[in-house]
Design a protein around this motif. Structure first.
Motif, PDB file in Angstrom:
ATOM      1  N   TYR A 112       0.957  -1.254  -0.096  1.00  7.07           N
ATOM      2  CA  TYR A 112      -0.002  -0.172  -0.124  1.00  7.07           C
ATOM      3  C   TYR A 112       0.937   1.313  -0.057  1.00  7.07           C
ATOM      4  CZ  TYR A 112      -3.986  -3.006   1.491  1.00  7.07           C
ATOM      5  OH  TYR A 112      -4.951  -4.027   1.608  1.00  7.07           O
ATOM      6  N   ILE A 113       1.907   1.153   0.944  1.00  7.95           N
ATOM      7  CA  ILE A 113       2.705   2.405   0.949  1.00  7.95           C
ATOM      8  C   ILE A 113       3.396   2.661  -0.481  1.00  7.95           C
ATOM      9  CG2 ILE A 113       5.010   3.408   1.935  1.00  7.95           C
ATOM     10  CD1 ILE A 113       2.551   3.298   4.087  1.00  7.95           C
ATOM     11  N   GLU A 114       4.111   1.617  -0.942  1.00  5.43           N
ATOM     12  CA  GLU A 114       4.560   1.841  -2.277  1.00  5.43           C
ATOM     13  C   GLU A 114       3.814   2.350  -3.381  1.00  5.43           C
ATOM     14  OE1 GLU A 114       8.483  -0.992  -3.367  1.00  5.43           O
ATOM     15  OE2 GLU A 114       6.822  -2.096  -3.253  1.00  5.43           O
ATOM     16  N   HIS A 115       2.203   1.862  -3.377  1.00  6.88           N
ATOM     17  CA  HIS A 115       1.453   2.220  -4.369  1.00  6.88           C
ATOM     18  C   HIS A 115       1.029   3.645  -4.158  1.00  6.88           C
ATOM     19  CE1 HIS A 115      -1.986   1.791  -7.097  1.00  6.88           C
ATOM     20  NE2 HIS A 115      -2.541   2.749  -6.200  1.00  6.88           N
ATOM     21  N   PHE A 116       0.917   4.169  -2.768  1.00  9.84           N
ATOM     22  CA  PHE A 116       0.406   5.450  -2.610  1.00  9.84           C
ATOM     23  C   PHE A 116       1.771   6.405  -3.213  1.00  9.84           C
ATOM     24  CE2 PHE A 116      -1.656   3.919   1.657  1.00  9.84           C
ATOM     25  CZ  PHE A 116      -2.566   3.660   1.073  1.00  9.84           C
ATOM     26  N   ASN A 117       2.863   5.983  -2.985  1.00  9.54           N
ATOM     27  CA  ASN A 117       4.045   6.661  -3.357  1.00  9.54           C
ATOM     28  C   ASN A 117       3.919   6.969  -4.855  1.00  9.54           C
ATOM     29  OD1 ASN A 117       6.731   8.175  -2.263  1.00  9.54           O
ATOM     30  ND2 ASN A 117       7.193   6.736  -4.086  1.00  9.54           N
ATOM     31  N   ASP A 118       3.998   5.835  -5.494  1.00  5.46           N
ATOM     32  CA  ASP A 118       4.200   5.628  -6.990  1.00  5.46           C
ATOM     33  C   ASP A 118       2.992   6.295  -8.022  1.00  5.46           C
ATOM     34  OD1 ASP A 118       6.480   4.743  -6.180  1.00  5.46           O
ATOM     35  OD2 ASP A 118       6.020   2.281  -6.790  1.00  5.46           O
ATOM     36  N   HIS A 119       1.833   6.252  -7.308  1.00  2.00           N
ATOM     37  CA  HIS A 119       0.681   6.737  -7.925  1.00  2.00           C
ATOM     38  C   HIS A 119       0.068   8.089  -7.328  1.00  2.00           C
ATOM     39  CE1 HIS A 119       0.927   2.587  -8.972  1.00  2.00           C
ATOM     40  NE2 HIS A 119       0.325   2.859 -10.138  1.00  2.00           N
ATOM     41  N   PHE A 120       0.929   8.940  -6.383  1.00  4.75           N
ATOM     42  CA  PHE A 120       0.476   9.868  -5.676  1.00  4.75           C
ATOM     43  C   PHE A 120       0.022  10.835  -6.664  1.00  4.75           C
ATOM     44  CE2 PHE A 120       0.948  13.761  -3.469  1.00  4.75           C
ATOM     45  CZ  PHE A 120      -0.007  13.343  -2.097  1.00  4.75           C
ATOM     46  N   ILE A 121      -1.154  11.549  -6.339  1.00  2.83           N
ATOM     47  CA  ILE A 121      -1.563  12.567  -7.009  1.00  2.83           C
ATOM     48  C   ILE A 121      -1.362  14.024  -6.013  1.00  2.83           C
ATOM     49  CG2 ILE A 121      -3.644  13.925  -8.016  1.00  2.83           C
ATOM     50  CD1 ILE A 121      -5.154  10.786  -7.886  1.00  2.83           C
ATOM     51  N   PRO A 122      -0.495  14.961  -6.741  1.00  2.57           N
ATOM     52  CA  PRO A 122      -0.109  16.201  -5.906  1.00  2.57           C
ATOM     53  C   PRO A 122      -1.451  16.918  -5.439  1.00  2.57           C
ATOM     54  CG  PRO A 122       1.368  15.792  -7.658  1.00  2.57           C
ATOM     55  CD  PRO A 122       0.312  14.895  -8.048  1.00  2.57           C
ATOM     56  N   TYR A 123      -1.337  17.211  -4.059  1.00  2.00           N
ATOM     57  CA  TYR A 123      -2.427  17.727  -3.442  1.00  2.00           C
ATOM     58  C   TYR A 123      -2.703  19.402  -3.920  1.00  2.00           C
ATOM     59  CZ  TYR A 123      -5.530  19.857   0.034  1.00  2.00           C
ATOM     60  OH  TYR A 123      -6.433  20.445   0.503  1.00  2.00           O
ATOM     61  N   ARG A 124      -3.890  19.441  -4.708  1.00  2.00           N
ATOM     62  CA  ARG A 124      -4.324  20.743  -5.286  1.00  2.00           C
ATOM     63  C   ARG A 124      -3.073  21.218  -6.616  1.00  2.00           C
ATOM     64  NH1 ARG A 124      -6.958  24.650  -1.097  1.00  2.00           N
ATOM     65  NH2 ARG A 124      -8.306  23.245  -0.283  1.00  2.00           N
ATOM     66  N   GLY A 125      -2.416  19.816  -7.053  1.00  2.00           N
ATOM     67  CA  GLY A 125      -1.251  20.267  -8.195  1.00  2.00           C
ATOM     68  C   GLY A 125      -0.049  20.656  -7.575  1.00  2.00           C
ATOM     69  N   MET A 126       0.269  21.008  -6.122  1.00  2.00           N
ATOM     70  CA  MET A 126       1.463  21.550  -5.564  1.00  2.00           C
ATOM     71  C   MET A 126       1.976  20.461  -4.806  1.00  2.00           C
ATOM     72  SD  MET A 126       0.172  25.454  -5.009  1.00  2.00           S
ATOM     73  CE  MET A 126      -1.574  25.044  -4.452  1.00  2.00           C
ATOM     74  N   VAL A 127       1.604  19.775  -3.654  1.00  2.00           N
ATOM     75  CA  VAL A 127       2.120  19.283  -2.589  1.00  2.00           C
ATOM     76  C   VAL A 127       2.428  17.621  -3.281  1.00  2.00           C
ATOM     77  CG1 VAL A 127       2.374  18.560  -0.373  1.00  2.00           C
ATOM     78  CG2 VAL A 127       1.425  20.887  -1.020  1.00  2.00           C
TER      79      VAL A 127
END
Length: 234
Positions: A112-127
């Motif tokens: 799950y951790i790897e998936h969250f990192n590898d498919h992360f959608i930047p928060y409001r396009g910035m973070v």
């Protein structure tokens, strides 16, 4: 309203939105569903119960200490992993450990951790998380991921009786604690590795394994209103 005051209000709203874990999950995280399709992580009632408990303890400026008695297949372990991912890679020098009773189950949570990192959608396009500088997800060994800000998440198994004695940790996820061999001894080694300040967390999600034993005793202890632990049931 002045431009400066408006900018401060917008920044405050941005910051509060990012810290709201349910919003963070919906906006930034995805997860494979039972059909193998990648979908947004929309928190379920069982997951929201965990997130609300974390919010409640943080608002009281208490260290997060939660024991969660759950049924199977309500994805509380994934919820706890999302909490770790929100807490660790976005802040420098945060160290977390995921422990389960089998390497296979620890690797599954680490997935799950790897998936969250590898498919992360930047928060409001910035973070977005810092860049990964080291990773090991070997089938035969413990898993590990480290970001450039020196924060990391790794896994271990409850069969290692000395686990935690050399760690300095901020966050612990102790999965399926009711099924650990030598649970009391491993817990005794692990808990002192996490300081008791309000920004730390220890989350113990587990299905039941009968009356008696360390998990049962922890649940009973957490039911005491004066306990540092909070008991959840779903």
């Amino acid at each position: 309203m002045s431009q400066l005051a408006l900018a401060r209000r917008e920044l405050d709203q941005f910051y509060r939105g990012f810290l709201d874990h349910s919003e963070f999950c919906r906006s930034c995280l995805t997860i494979p569903n039972l059909e193998g399709k990648v979908v947004p992580l929309i928190p379920t009632p069982a997951q929201e119960r965990l997130f609300e408990a974390i919010r409640r303890q943080r608002e009281r400026r208490r260290p997060v200490r939660i024991v969660y008695l759950k049924p199977r297949r309500v994805h509380v372990s994934a919820a706890a992993a999302s909490h770790l991912f929100h807490e660790v890679p976005f802040t420098s020098n945060q160290h977390a450990l995921i422990v389960s009773y089998l390497k296979r189950s620890a690797r599954e949570i680490f997935g799950y951790i790897e998936h969250f990192n590898d498919h992360f959608i930047p928060y409001r396009g910035m973070v977005a998380p810092d860049r990964v500088i080291a990773r090991n997800s070997s089938v035969n060994g413990d898993c590990f991921i480290k970001w450039a800000n020196q924060s990391y998440i790794e896994t271990g198994t409850a069969k290692n009786l000395d686990l935690g004695r050399s760690f300095s940790l901020r966050h612990l996820q102790l999965d399926e604690f009711a099924f650990w061999p030598n649970a009391s001894r491993v817990m005794t080694a692990l808990l002192p590795s996490v300081p008791k300040d309000p920004d730390t967390s220890v989350i113990v999600p587990s299905t039941a394994n009968g009356i008696g034993g360390p998990f049962y005793e922890l649940c009973q202890r957490a039911c005491d209103p004066d306990s540092e632990w909070l008991f959840l049931f779903f």
